[in-house]
Design an enzyme around this catalytic site. Structure first.
Site, short mmCIF file in Angstrom:
data_model
loop_
_atom_site.label_atom_id
_atom_site.label_comp_id
_atom_site.label_asym_id
_atom_site.label_seq_id
_atom_site.Cartn_x
_atom_site.Cartn_y
_atom_site.Cartn_z
N SER A 36 44.42 42.43 43.14
CA SER A 36 45.48 43.25 43.71
C SER A 36 45.17 43.50 45.17
O SER A 36 44.01 43.46 45.58
CB SER A 36 45.56 44.59 42.96
OG SER A 36 46.41 45.50 43.63
N TYR A 70 42.10 52.46 39.35
CA TYR A 70 42.63 51.10 39.43
C TYR A 70 42.04 50.37 40.63
O TYR A 70 41.56 49.23 40.52
CB TYR A 70 44.15 51.15 39.54
CG TYR A 70 44.82 49.80 39.55
CD1 TYR A 70 45.02 49.10 38.37
CD2 TYR A 70 45.25 49.22 40.75
CE1 TYR A 70 45.65 47.85 38.37
CE2 TYR A 70 45.86 47.98 40.76
CZ TYR A 70 46.06 47.31 39.57
OH TYR A 70 46.67 46.06 39.59
N LYS A 100 39.56 46.91 40.96
CA LYS A 100 39.96 45.72 41.71
C LYS A 100 38.98 45.44 42.85
O LYS A 100 38.69 44.27 43.15
CB LYS A 100 41.39 45.87 42.24
CG LYS A 100 42.44 45.94 41.13
CD LYS A 100 42.37 44.74 40.19
CE LYS A 100 43.46 44.77 39.14
NZ LYS A 100 43.41 43.60 38.23
#
Length: 254
Positions: free
Chosen positions: A146, A159, A163
C-alpha cells in the site's frame, strides 16, 4: 544494425498463485495473470466466492483453479501451498484492515490485522519461496502492499505498521532470494474502491481527505493494478527486485 528486442509480457507456461483472489484486487490480479497466459491458482478462505471467481476466469477461456486457503492458519496454508506448487509467480494479496485511532485500537484488532497482513503474508511467502528454490527455476513474488507502506494515514497506525513491515521484509528477502533468481517486489496502490475501503468512503471527512491527497484527481481502479502485476511477474522486469511500484496517483509525491 540489430535492434534490442522488448522482453515479452506473456506468461505462457507459468504457474501463478494469488491469495485473496475471490474479489477485488486479488481477483483482478488473477484475471490479469491468466490473460497473460499463466495458469492461476486462486486462493481464498471462502469456498463459494472463490469457486465463482475461478469459474469466471475459466469461462473467459483462461486457465485457473480454486484453492481454499487461509493465510492466517500458517501451518495449513503452508501445507496447501507446498502441495499445490511449485509456482513461478506469487501475488501475496490477502489482507485485513480494522481502522481506528491509535488511542482507541484494541489488542484484538491489532492482533487480527498483524496476523493476516504481516504474519500470514510472511509465511505464505516463505512457503512459495521454498518451492521456488527447490524447483531451481527462479520466480517472481509480488506483495500487494500500500502507499501506507511509505507514508502515514489517519486512523491507520496498525495498517500502516504492517505495510511498512512488508516493505522492509521485501528488501531483506530480495537480498536472500537473488542468488536463486527469485525476485520479490511490492505494488503499492492508493485508495481503490473495494470492500476493504468502504468504511473510509462512508465517512465524508475521510473521503474528502483522500480526494485532497491524490494528485491525479481520482481513485485507483482495479485495472490500474493489473498491468503492474503482469509487468513485475514477467521477463520485462527481470532486473527489478527489492523495490516497490507506487500506484498512488501522486499521493506520495508531496
Amino acid at each position: 544494425m540489430p535492434l534490442p528486442r522488448t522482453p515479452s509480457m506473456r506468461l505462457d507456461g507459468r504457474r501463478a498463485l494469488v491469495t485473496g483472489a475471490s474479489r477485488g484486487i486479488g481477483l483482478g490480479c488473477a484475471a490479469a495473470l491468466a490473460e497473460a497466459g499463466a495458469h492461476v491458482v486462486c486462493a481464498a478462505r471462502g469456498r463459494e466466492a472463490l469457486e465463482e471467481a475461478a469459474g469466471a476466469i475459466v469461462a473467459a477461456g483462461l486457465s485457473a483453479e480454486p484453492l481454499v486457503l487461509d493465510v492466517d492458519d500458517v501451518a495449513a496454508a503452508g501445507a496447501a501451498i507446498q502441495s499445490a506448487g511449485p509456482f513461478d509467480v506469487f501475488v501475496s494479496n490477502a489482507g485485513a484492515a480494522r481502522h481506528a485511532p491509535l488511542a482507541e485500537t484494541t489488542a484484538a484488532d491489532f492482533d487480527a490485522v498483524v496476523s493476516v497482513n504481516l504474519r500470514g503474508a510472511y509465511f505464505a511467502t516463505q512457503a512459495v519461496a521454498r518451492g521456488m528454490i527447490a524447483a531451481g527455476k527462479g520466480g517472481s513474488i509480488i506483495g500487494i502492499s500500500s502507499q501506507m507502506g511509505h507514508v502515514g494515514g489517519i486512523d491507520r497506525t496498525v495498517y500502516a505498521a504492517t505495510k511498512h513491515a512488508i516493505e522492509g521484509m521485501t528488501k531483506s528477502a530480495a537480498i536472500e532470494l537473488a542468488p536463486h533468481r527469485i525476485r520479490i517486489n511490492t505494488v503499492c496502490p492508493t485508495f481503490v474502491r473495494t470492500p476493504l475501503t468502504e468504511q473510509t468512503f462512508a465517512n465524508p471527512e475521510r473521503a474528502a481527505w483522500v480526494a485532497s491527497k491524490i494528485k491525479l484527481g481520482r481513485l485507483a481502479e482495479i485495472e490500474d493494478i493489473m498491468g503492474a502485476v503482469v509487468f513485475l511477474a514477467g521477463d520485462a522486469a527481470a532486473m527489478i527486485t527489492g523495490t516497490s511500484l507506487l500506484i498512488d496517483g501522486g499521493w506520495t509525491a508531496g
